[in-house]
Design a protein around this motif. Structure first.
Motif, PDB file in Angstrom:
ATOM      1  N   LEU A 101       0.817  -1.218   0.000  1.00  0.00           N
ATOM      2  CA  LEU A 101       0.000   0.000   0.000  1.00  0.00           C
ATOM      3  C   LEU A 101       0.850   1.267   0.000  1.00  0.00           C
ATOM      4  O   LEU A 101       0.341   2.367   0.212  1.00  0.00           O
ATOM      5  CB  LEU A 101      -0.934  -0.012   1.211  1.00  0.00           C
ATOM      6  CG  LEU A 101      -1.986  -1.131   1.192  1.00  0.00           C
ATOM      7  CD1 LEU A 101      -2.747  -1.181   2.507  1.00  0.00           C
ATOM      8  CD2 LEU A 101      -2.953  -0.948   0.035  1.00  0.00           C
ATOM      9  N   ASN A 102       2.151   1.100  -0.242  1.00  0.00           N
ATOM     10  CA  ASN A 102       3.088   2.223  -0.350  1.00  0.00           C
ATOM     11  C   ASN A 102       3.135   3.066   0.920  1.00  0.00           C
ATOM     12  O   ASN A 102       3.327   4.286   0.874  1.00  0.00           O
ATOM     13  CB  ASN A 102       2.731   3.109  -1.555  1.00  0.00           C
ATOM     14  CG  ASN A 102       2.891   2.371  -2.871  1.00  0.00           C
ATOM     15  OD1 ASN A 102       3.869   1.653  -3.069  1.00  0.00           O
ATOM     16  ND2 ASN A 102       1.918   2.532  -3.763  1.00  0.00           N
ATOM     17  N   LEU A 103       2.957   2.405   2.057  1.00  0.00           N
ATOM     18  CA  LEU A 103       3.141   3.062   3.338  1.00  0.00           C
ATOM     19  C   LEU A 103       4.601   2.904   3.755  1.00  0.00           C
ATOM     20  O   LEU A 103       5.289   1.980   3.317  1.00  0.00           O
ATOM     21  CB  LEU A 103       2.211   2.451   4.397  1.00  0.00           C
ATOM     22  CG  LEU A 103       0.704   2.537   4.100  1.00  0.00           C
ATOM     23  CD1 LEU A 103      -0.085   1.769   5.148  1.00  0.00           C
ATOM     24  CD2 LEU A 103       0.242   3.987   4.041  1.00  0.00           C
ATOM     25  N   ASN A 104       5.060   3.773   4.611  1.00  0.00           N
ATOM     26  CA  ASN A 104       6.453   3.739   5.043  1.00  0.00           C
ATOM     27  C   ASN A 104       6.590   2.830   6.263  1.00  0.00           C
ATOM     28  O   ASN A 104       6.081   3.166   7.345  1.00  0.00           O
ATOM     29  CB  ASN A 104       6.926   5.147   5.380  1.00  0.00           C
ATOM     30  CG  ASN A 104       8.402   5.197   5.739  1.00  0.00           C
ATOM     31  OD1 ASN A 104       9.086   4.169   5.742  1.00  0.00           O
ATOM     32  ND2 ASN A 104       8.892   6.381   6.055  1.00  0.00           N
ATOM     33  N   PRO A 105       7.278   1.682   6.132  1.00  0.00           N
ATOM     34  CA  PRO A 105       7.431   0.777   7.282  1.00  0.00           C
ATOM     35  C   PRO A 105       8.056   1.450   8.495  1.00  0.00           C
ATOM     36  O   PRO A 105       7.773   1.061   9.639  1.00  0.00           O
ATOM     37  CB  PRO A 105       8.335  -0.334   6.731  1.00  0.00           C
ATOM     38  CG  PRO A 105       8.112  -0.322   5.258  1.00  0.00           C
ATOM     39  CD  PRO A 105       7.898   1.128   4.911  1.00  0.00           C
ATOM     40  N   GLU A 106       8.892   2.472   8.276  1.00  0.00           N
ATOM     41  CA  GLU A 106       9.535   3.154   9.400  1.00  0.00           C
ATOM     42  C   GLU A 106       8.524   3.864  10.297  1.00  0.00           C
ATOM     43  O   GLU A 106       8.763   4.040  11.496  1.00  0.00           O
ATOM     44  CB  GLU A 106      10.567   4.155   8.882  1.00  0.00           C
ATOM     45  CG  GLU A 106      11.768   3.500   8.201  1.00  0.00           C
ATOM     46  CD  GLU A 106      12.785   4.529   7.723  1.00  0.00           C
ATOM     47  OE1 GLU A 106      12.576   5.745   7.992  1.00  0.00           O
ATOM     48  OE2 GLU A 106      13.769   4.122   7.092  1.00  0.00           O
ATOM     49  N   ASP A 107       7.373   4.263   9.717  1.00  0.00           N
ATOM     50  CA  ASP A 107       6.331   4.914  10.515  1.00  0.00           C
ATOM     51  C   ASP A 107       5.599   3.918  11.410  1.00  0.00           C
ATOM     52  O   ASP A 107       4.879   4.323  12.329  1.00  0.00           O
ATOM     53  CB  ASP A 107       5.316   5.607   9.602  1.00  0.00           C
ATOM     54  CG  ASP A 107       5.903   6.820   8.895  1.00  0.00           C
ATOM     55  OD1 ASP A 107       6.901   7.368   9.395  1.00  0.00           O
ATOM     56  OD2 ASP A 107       5.358   7.199   7.839  1.00  0.00           O
TER      57      ASP A 107
END
Length: 484
Positions: A428-434
């Motif tokens: 889903l193109n979310l940032n895993p770091e968040d």
């Protein structure tokens, strides 16, 4: 003398004792030597009648001159303190009334300027006077029901061993992944604009313009927003305390100016460790029935008003839900039922579509004629944190649908596998770091767990029969609306 609430006086014995009340005048009526004043203090729907017989006062201590001076100040909306004898009322509708000994006007409400005169006001007009509308029958009833529903929510969970958790309002992660969040910043927009102009803003690429924002100089040192949900943080406590719930404000920057959208609203979000999807459905059904039954039994006079004046048949609808076993079907079964009558819908149903309100109402009101819980939705239309089914196409989601409204609860079994969750975040193109801390829950002592969300104002719309969500929250926040 200590003042008493009108709700307590109305159920008291008319034993002739002296009582003192305070409140706001609804009406004043004078007829020859008799005076009748209706006073309401907001503690209940009904008003209390004060009476005065100028020729035969209740006792010799009555100062008719003083009362006469005060009566001239009294009009609809004025606040008063009154003392008198509690006696049986010959009027129909209430058992007791107060025969006046003294009355004092605490605050006048001039007829030529007080907005809420004794007449019907449109809901639109009352929204423009939100600071005064709680004094009306409709909004006083809404406020009391809202209070009772909040109490019922806490009571339900506390009785079942849940811990109440306060989740953060300011967050760096987007629970829903939709990006419709209000940004929180101490950076000056004016200075950023000046910086952009000096850098030649006209025709500048979006990426280059965005690079002008230095979040390291912002208060939190990174981009932060108001939360759209407390769910993710609640999961951290569910995996330590087993059963928790949040009940607090959430925010969504969805630019929808409709009767169903607010920018600031309250959410109830329980999270339960060791609960699978079936357990989740069971407690969600129990929760809905508990809340509706509480409203019907604890708010009887206000509910009668809503049934008679706002939505005919409301009490029967809610009673039917309380007494029904909720049907349980899969999303695939729901779509099959809808496709049989596809021509009846504005939005044509198909496998993979997000069910619309018209679809949900058709399932509950026509097909099953009772509440319905729909499960196992396509993964493409649900959030990243929902557990994948073995088919790889659907997730263990559930929506609770009720007649007359549609969806009232949305929830799921949460993804408990680290690799599966990480893959979904990336897809889903979310940032895993968040979401590093959220992923950690799947690294260390991960357990099956489930939860759901219930919009408080959506519940109140259903319970009261009100047609606009802005009328079930004290002060509505929506697009272009943040005045008071």
């Amino acid at each position: 003398m200590k003042t008493e609430l009108i709700k307590d006086i109305l159920v008291s014995e008319p034993d002739g004792r002296i009582v003192e009340i305070c409140g706001w005048v609804r009406t004043k009526r004078e007829s020859k030597n008799l005076v009748f004043i209706q006073v309401n203090d907001g503690s209940c729907f009904a008003s209390l009648q004060l009476t005065l017989d100028n020729e035969n006062p209740v006792d010799s201590s009555v100062n008719l001159n003083q009362i006469g001076i005060e009566l001239k100040k009294i009009s609809t909306g004025a606040s008063v303190r009154a003392t008198g004898k509690l006696v049986p009322s010959p009027a129909s509708g209430q058992a007791v009334e107060i025969q006046l000994i003294s009355i004092t006007v605490l605050g006048e409400a001039p007829v030529d300027s007080y907005p809420l005169q004794k007449k019907n006001h449109s809901l639109e007009f009352l929204r423009e006077n939100a600071h005064l509308r709680a004094r009306t029958n409709t909004f006083g009833a809404v406020a009391r029901v809202r209070n009772q529903m909040a109490y019922a929510i806490h009571t339900f969970f506390q009785e079942r061993g849940f811990q109440y958790v306060h989740t953060p309002i300011i967050t760096a992660s987007d629970c829903e992944g939709a990006g419709e969040m209000f940004q929180v910043t101490t950076l000056s927009m004016e200075k950023l604009a000046e910086k952009a102009v000096s850098a030649g803003a006209k025709g500048m690429a979006v990426e280059k313009a965005a690079a002008l924002v230095d979040y390291s100089k912002d208060f939190f040192g990174k981009k932060a927003s108001l939360t759209v949900s407390g769910q993710l943080e609640a999961e951290t406590y569910a995996t330590a305390l087993s059963r928790v719930y949040t009940f607090g404000p959430t925010f969504r920057a969805e630019n929808s100016n409709t009767t169903r959208h607010l920018a600031e609203f309250w959410m109830i979000e329980p999270e339960m460790a060791f609960f699978d999807l079936t357990d989740n459905m069971d407690i969600a059904e129990e929760f809905v029935k508990y809340l509706l039954n509480w409203a019907l039994t604890k708010c009887a006079s206000d509910m009668k008003f809503f049934d008679e004046r706002i939505q005919k048949g409301l009490i029967d609808t809610l009673t039917h839900v309380v007494n029904s076993d909720f049907a349980r079907i899969t999303y695939t079964q729901a779509v099959e039922e809808l496709e049989k009558n596809a021509d009846n819908f504005q939005f044509k149903p198909f496998w993979g579509c997000d069910l619309q309100s018209e679809h949900e109402k058709y399932l509950t009101e026509v097909v099953y004629k009772r509440p319905v819980i729909v499960t196992d939705y396509p993964k493409e239309i649900k959030s990243f944190y929902m557990k994948l089914n073995e088919d790889g196409k659907t997730v263990r989601a559930m929506d609770v649908l009720v007649p007359g409204l549609g969806e009232i609860i949305g929830g799921s079994e949460r993804e408990a596998d680290y690799d599966n969750l990480l893959n979904r975040i990336k897809q889903l193109n979310l940032n895993p770091e968040d979401y590093w801390w959220y992923l950690d829950l799947r690294k260390f002592g991960s357990v099956p767990h489930s939860g759901f969300g219930l919009g408080f104002e959506r519940l109140l719309l259903y319970v009261t029969g009100m047609g606009n969500i802005r009328d079930v929250i004290p002060y509505a926040r929506a697009s272009k609306l943040a005045d008071f």
